[in-house]
Design a protein around this motif. Structure first.
Motif, mmCIF file in Angstrom:
data_model
loop_
_atom_site.group_PDB
_atom_site.id
_atom_site.type_symbol
_atom_site.label_atom_id
_atom_site.label_comp_id
_atom_site.label_asym_id
_atom_site.label_seq_id
_atom_site.Cartn_x
_atom_site.Cartn_y
_atom_site.Cartn_z
ATOM 1 N N ILE B 64 1.272 -1.302 0.112
ATOM 2 C CA ILE B 64 0.192 0.112 0.032
ATOM 3 C C ILE B 64 0.883 1.213 0.010
ATOM 4 O O ILE B 64 0.944 1.999 -0.475
ATOM 5 C CB ILE B 64 -0.998 0.119 1.299
ATOM 6 N N LEU B 65 2.144 1.657 0.520
ATOM 7 C CA LEU B 65 2.678 2.674 0.967
ATOM 8 C C LEU B 65 3.662 2.892 -0.010
ATOM 9 O O LEU B 65 3.554 3.920 -0.496
ATOM 10 C CB LEU B 65 3.523 2.534 2.014
ATOM 11 N N GLU B 66 4.017 1.473 -1.026
ATOM 12 C CA GLU B 66 5.125 1.502 -1.884
ATOM 13 C C GLU B 66 4.410 1.710 -3.400
ATOM 14 O O GLU B 66 4.886 2.453 -4.259
ATOM 15 C CB GLU B 66 6.036 0.468 -1.832
ATOM 16 N N GLU B 67 2.827 1.196 -3.358
ATOM 17 C CA GLU B 67 2.516 0.085 -4.758
ATOM 18 C C GLU B 67 1.438 1.808 -4.089
ATOM 19 O O GLU B 67 0.613 2.063 -5.841
ATOM 20 C CB GLU B 67 2.637 -0.980 -5.077
ATOM 21 N N GLY B 68 0.557 1.536 -4.238
ATOM 22 C CA GLY B 68 -0.854 2.454 -3.276
ATOM 23 C C GLY B 68 -1.479 1.960 -4.691
ATOM 24 O O GLY B 68 -2.332 2.793 -4.945
ATOM 25 N N GLY B 69 -1.871 0.679 -4.718
ATOM 26 C CA GLY B 69 -2.688 -0.502 -5.022
ATOM 27 C C GLY B 69 -2.769 -0.076 -7.019
ATOM 28 O O GLY B 69 -3.710 -0.638 -7.571
ATOM 29 N N ARG B 70 -1.376 0.420 -7.103
ATOM 30 C CA ARG B 70 -1.361 -0.663 -8.327
ATOM 31 C C ARG B 70 -1.017 -1.966 -9.037
ATOM 32 O O ARG B 70 -0.875 -2.175 -10.283
ATOM 33 C CB ARG B 70 0.420 0.947 -9.317
ATOM 34 N N LYS B 71 -0.490 -2.597 -8.235
ATOM 35 C CA LYS B 71 -0.466 -3.557 -8.690
ATOM 36 C C LYS B 71 -1.695 -4.592 -6.850
ATOM 37 O O LYS B 71 -1.415 -3.940 -6.245
ATOM 38 C CB LYS B 71 1.699 -4.290 -7.867
ATOM 39 N N PRO B 72 -1.586 -5.288 -6.999
ATOM 40 C CA PRO B 72 -2.189 -6.704 -6.443
ATOM 41 C C PRO B 72 -1.252 -6.793 -5.409
ATOM 42 O O PRO B 72 0.063 -6.615 -4.950
ATOM 43 C CB PRO B 72 -2.754 -7.651 -6.716
ATOM 44 N N PHE B 73 -1.577 -6.940 -4.109
ATOM 45 C CA PHE B 73 -1.284 -7.609 -2.403
ATOM 46 C C PHE B 73 -0.546 -8.933 -3.550
ATOM 47 O O PHE B 73 -0.159 -9.958 -4.155
ATOM 48 C CB PHE B 73 -1.986 -8.366 -1.443
ATOM 49 N N PRO B 74 1.026 -8.681 -3.074
ATOM 50 C CA PRO B 74 1.618 -10.132 -3.273
ATOM 51 C C PRO B 74 1.192 -11.488 -2.598
ATOM 52 O O PRO B 74 0.315 -10.837 -1.426
ATOM 53 C CB PRO B 74 3.301 -9.971 -2.575
#
Lengths: 173, 173
Positions: B64-74
Motif C-alpha cells: 500500500i505504502l510503496e505501490e499505492g494500489g497499482r499492483k495487487p498484494f503479494p
C-alpha cells in the motif's frame, strides 16, 4: 471422557496470567466496550470470575465432599457483581482474581483425591444430581467461555473498521 | 470508526504474551486437540500466525505504502504452514511469533504516519480496493479470531464432560 484433574488444573492455573497479559496496557476503549445493553465489558467479566472464585466453585466442591448431595448447592448469584459494583482498578481486580484462583487450586489439590471423589455427586438447584468431575470440567469450560467472550467483544469493536474483510472473519458473525 | 493506530498496536503487542501464558505447561491433550478433520490445533494456529507475520501483514502494508494500489498484494497462502510442517517445539514457535511480531510493530511505527497514510489503498486479489486502516483493523481482528479459535477448540474437549451444564455454556454450542 477427557477430564483429568491434573489437566483441568493446568488450564485453571493459566487463566489469570492469560487475562492479565491480554488486558494489560489497553486503552479504556478496549476495556469498556460491550455488546450492548445488558452485556458485560472486560472488567465486569473479571468481577464475575472473582465472584465465582468466592461463592461458586469451591463452595460447591465442598458441598459435594461434605454433604454428598443431601443438600442443594449453596446459593450463587451470577449477577452479584453488577449489584454491588466492586471498587478498584482493573489491575487490582486481575491481581485479586489471580490470588483467589491460586488459593483455590491449592485447596482442591489438598482436598480432592481423584480415585475416591470424582464420581461423588451434589445437588444442583436447577438440574439435580451432578458429579464432582462434571463440576470441575464446567469450571474449566467456564473460564474458556469468558476468555472467549472478552475476545469476541473486543473484536466487535472493529466490526465495521475491517471494511470488506468483514465477510471473511468468523468472529464477527 | 473506532480504529486508531496506537490502540490497534496495544492489542497486536499483547497477543504473543497472551498466547504464551494461555498455552504454557499444557499437556499434549490440550495442544493437540482440534475440531475434526481439516481443522487446526493450537500449534497449527501459532504456525499460521507466524506465516502471516512473514508473508501477509507487513508485505501488504508495504504494498500500500510503496505501490499505492497499482499492483495487487503479494501472494499469501493461508495453508502454507500445513504444506511445509514447521519444525520445533511449541515453546520455540511461540518465541518466534513474539520476536516477529515485536519486529513488525517496530517497523509499522516507523513507516506509517497516521495523518498521511491511513486512507491510502491497495488492491486485494479477491475483493479489490482496501484502505490501509482496514488492513490494520483486520490484523487486530485476525489475532482475536485465532485466540478465540484456540479457546473454543480446547473448550470442546470437555464438551461431554460437563454433563448437564452443557446446555448452559454458550461456547459449546
Amino acid at each position: 471422557m477427557n477430564f483429568q484433574l491434573d489437566e483441568a488444573i493446568e488450564v485453571l492455573g493459566n487463566t489469570p496470567n492469560t487475562l492479565e497479559y491480554f488486558l494489560s496496557n489497553l486503552s479504556p476503549g478496549w476495556l469498556e466496550c460491550n455488546e450492548g445493553e445488558g452485556t458485560w465489558n472486560a472488567e465486569e467479566v473479571i468481577e464475575h470470575l472473582i465472584e465465582c472464585e468466592k461463592t461458586n466453585w469451591l463452595p460447591r466442591i465442598k458441598s459435594i465432599l461434605e454433604e454428598g448431595g443431601r443438600k442443594p448447592f449453596p446459593p450463587f448469584d451470577r449477577f452479584a457483581h453488577l449489584k454491588e459494583k466492586p471498587e478498584g482498578a482493573m489491575q487490582e481486580k486481575l491481581q485479586q482474581f489471580k490470588s483467589l484462583r491460586s488459593q483455590n487450586i491449592k485447596t482442591i489439590k489438598a482436598i480432592i483425591i481423584p480415585n475416591l471423589h470424582l464420581e461423588l455427586t451434589g445437588q444442583h438447584p436447577a438440574f439435580g444430581e451432578v458429579k464432582l468431575r462434571e463440576l470441575l470440567s464446567t469450571w474449566v469450560v467456564h473460564d474458556l467461555t469468558h476468555i472467549s467472550q472478552i475476545v469476541r467483544v473486543m473484536a466487535a469493536r472493529y466490526g465495521e473498521d475491517v471494511g470488506p474483510w468483514r465477510e471473511y472473519v468468523s468472529i464477527l458473525k
